[in-house]
Motif scaffolding. Structure first.
Motif, PDB file in Angstrom:
ATOM      1  N   ASP A   1     -54.011  92.823   7.798  1.00 18.69           N
ATOM      2  CA  ASP A   1     -53.455  94.167   7.934  1.00 18.69           C
ATOM      3  C   ASP A   1     -53.063  94.720   6.569  1.00 18.69           C
ATOM      4  O   ASP A   1     -53.114  95.916   6.342  1.00 18.69           O
ATOM      5  N   GLU A   2     -52.655  93.863   5.666  1.00 14.66           N
ATOM      6  CA  GLU A   2     -52.246  94.258   4.314  1.00 14.66           C
ATOM      7  C   GLU A   2     -53.026  93.433   3.289  1.00 14.66           C
ATOM      8  O   GLU A   2     -53.228  92.240   3.471  1.00 14.66           O
ATOM      9  N   VAL A   3     -53.426  94.079   2.217  1.00 17.49           N
ATOM     10  CA  VAL A   3     -54.145  93.401   1.139  1.00 17.49           C
ATOM     11  C   VAL A   3     -53.324  93.580  -0.134  1.00 17.49           C
ATOM     12  O   VAL A   3     -52.918  94.697  -0.445  1.00 17.49           O
ATOM     13  N   PRO A   4     -53.089  92.490  -0.883  1.00 23.62           N
ATOM     14  CA  PRO A   4     -52.326  92.622  -2.130  1.00 23.62           C
ATOM     15  C   PRO A   4     -52.991  93.612  -3.095  1.00 23.62           C
ATOM     16  O   PRO A   4     -54.213  93.695  -3.178  1.00 23.62           O
ATOM     17  N   GLU A   5     -52.169  94.340  -3.817  1.00 26.71           N
ATOM     18  CA  GLU A   5     -52.662  95.358  -4.746  1.00 26.71           C
ATOM     19  C   GLU A   5     -53.630  94.769  -5.768  1.00 26.71           C
ATOM     20  O   GLU A   5     -54.636  95.392  -6.106  1.00 26.71           O
ATOM     21  N   ASP A   6     -53.348  93.570  -6.271  1.00 24.93           N
ATOM     22  CA  ASP A   6     -54.240  92.944  -7.259  1.00 24.93           C
ATOM     23  C   ASP A   6     -55.640  92.720  -6.688  1.00 24.93           C
ATOM     24  O   ASP A   6     -56.637  92.872  -7.400  1.00 24.93           O
TER      25      ASP A   6
ATOM     26  N   VAL B   1     -57.103  94.544  -4.396  1.00 28.11           N
ATOM     27  CA  VAL B   1     -57.753  95.852  -4.315  1.00 28.11           C
ATOM     28  C   VAL B   1     -58.264  96.271  -5.689  1.00 28.11           C
ATOM     29  O   VAL B   1     -59.411  96.721  -5.837  1.00 28.11           O
ATOM     30  N   ILE B   2     -57.445  96.101  -6.703  1.00 28.48           N
ATOM     31  CA  ILE B   2     -57.846  96.472  -8.061  1.00 28.48           C
ATOM     32  C   ILE B   2     -59.046  95.648  -8.511  1.00 28.48           C
ATOM     33  O   ILE B   2     -60.006  96.184  -9.086  1.00 28.48           O
ATOM     34  N   ASN B   3     -59.038  94.348  -8.243  1.00 29.67           N
ATOM     35  CA  ASN B   3     -60.173  93.496  -8.619  1.00 29.67           C
ATOM     36  C   ASN B   3     -61.441  93.907  -7.884  1.00 29.67           C
ATOM     37  O   ASN B   3     -62.535  93.873  -8.462  1.00 29.67           O
ATOM     38  N   ALA B   4     -61.320  94.291  -6.624  1.00 30.34           N
ATOM     39  CA  ALA B   4     -62.492  94.732  -5.859  1.00 30.34           C
ATOM     40  C   ALA B   4     -63.064  96.012  -6.451  1.00 30.34           C
ATOM     41  O   ALA B   4     -64.280  96.153  -6.600  1.00 30.34           O
ATOM     42  N   ILE B   5     -62.196  96.947  -6.807  1.00 25.59           N
ATOM     43  CA  ILE B   5     -62.661  98.197  -7.401  1.00 25.59           C
ATOM     44  C   ILE B   5     -63.343  97.938  -8.744  1.00 25.59           C
ATOM     45  O   ILE B   5     -64.401  98.497  -9.041  1.00 25.59           O
ATOM     46  N   ARG B   6     -62.765  97.072  -9.546  1.00 25.49           N
ATOM     47  CA  ARG B   6     -63.351  96.753 -10.852  1.00 25.49           C
ATOM     48  C   ARG B   6     -64.699  96.052 -10.740  1.00 25.49           C
ATOM     49  O   ARG B   6     -65.515  96.108 -11.652  1.00 25.49           O
ATOM     50  N   SER B   7     -64.937  95.364  -9.624  1.00 27.95           N
ATOM     51  CA  SER B   7     -66.176  94.617  -9.469  1.00 27.95           C
ATOM     52  C   SER B   7     -67.369  95.504  -9.114  1.00 27.95           C
ATOM     53  O   SER B   7     -68.505  95.065  -9.194  1.00 27.95           O
ATOM     54  N   VAL B   8     -67.115  96.755  -8.728  1.00 25.46           N
ATOM     55  CA  VAL B   8     -68.196  97.656  -8.340  1.00 25.46           C
ATOM     56  C   VAL B   8     -68.785  98.288  -9.603  1.00 25.46           C
ATOM     57  O   VAL B   8     -68.066  98.937 -10.363  1.00 25.46           O
ATOM     58  N   PRO B   9     -70.082  98.097  -9.827  1.00 28.45           N
ATOM     59  CA  PRO B   9     -70.686  98.676 -11.027  1.00 28.45           C
ATOM     60  C   PRO B   9     -70.721 100.207 -10.929  1.00 28.45           C
ATOM     61  O   PRO B   9     -70.938 100.757  -9.865  1.00 28.45           O
ATOM     62  N   SER B  10     -70.485 100.841 -12.029  1.00 26.13           N
ATOM     63  CA  SER B  10     -70.599 102.296 -12.058  1.00 26.13           C
ATOM     64  C   SER B  10     -71.522 102.679 -13.205  1.00 26.13           C
ATOM     65  O   SER B  10     -71.606 101.990 -14.219  1.00 26.13           O
ATOM     66  N   HIS B  11     -72.189 103.771 -13.046  1.00 28.97           N
ATOM     67  CA  HIS B  11     -73.200 104.193 -14.029  1.00 28.97           C
ATOM     68  C   HIS B  11     -72.869 105.574 -14.569  1.00 28.97           C
ATOM     69  O   HIS B  11     -73.706 106.467 -14.605  1.00 28.97           O
ATOM     70  N   TYR B  12     -71.647 105.747 -15.006  1.00 28.25           N
ATOM     71  CA  TYR B  12     -71.242 107.048 -15.553  1.00 28.25           C
ATOM     72  C   TYR B  12     -71.374 107.057 -17.047  1.00 28.25           C
ATOM     73  O   TYR B  12     -71.265 106.142 -17.732  1.00 28.25           O
TER      74      TYR B  12
ATOM     75  N   ALA C   1     -58.407  95.213   7.100  1.00 25.39           N
ATOM     76  CA  ALA C   1     -59.316  94.911   6.000  1.00 25.39           C
ATOM     77  C   ALA C   1     -60.175  93.704   6.352  1.00 25.39           C
ATOM     78  O   ALA C   1     -59.679  92.721   6.910  1.00 25.39           O
ATOM     79  N   VAL C   2     -61.459  93.774   6.045  1.00 26.10           N
ATOM     80  CA  VAL C   2     -62.364  92.644   6.196  1.00 26.10           C
ATOM     81  C   VAL C   2     -62.383  91.942   4.845  1.00 26.10           C
ATOM     82  O   VAL C   2     -62.765  92.529   3.836  1.00 26.10           O
TER      83      VAL C   2
END
Length: 60
Positions: free
Chosen positions: A42-47, A49-60, A27-28
């Motif tokens: 090599d490993e990223v904490p689950e929190d 990953v969840i915060n990164a996903i939540r930070s991506v704007p979605s337009h649904y 992971a970078v």
């Protein structure tokens, strides 16, 4: 935000991280406060990953 080109050390660290991502699946990491490069892992904490996903704007 002002543009500032990477110095030689920063550029080499980022290139190494990108190679590690492409070749080994590492992971970078990015600093959430200023989006600067923060290394690799090599490993990223689950929190994180969840915060990164939540930070991506979605337009649904």
């Amino acid at each position: 935000m002002d543009f500032r080109p990477l110095n030689d050390t920063e550029r080499e660290r980022l290139m190494t991280a990108l190679r590690g991502n492409a070749e080994k699946g590492q992971a970078v990491l990015v600093d959430p406060k200023d989006t600067s490069f923060a290394g690799t892992s090599d490993e990223v904490p689950e929190d994180d990953v969840i915060n990164a996903i939540r930070s991506v704007p979605s337009h649904y």
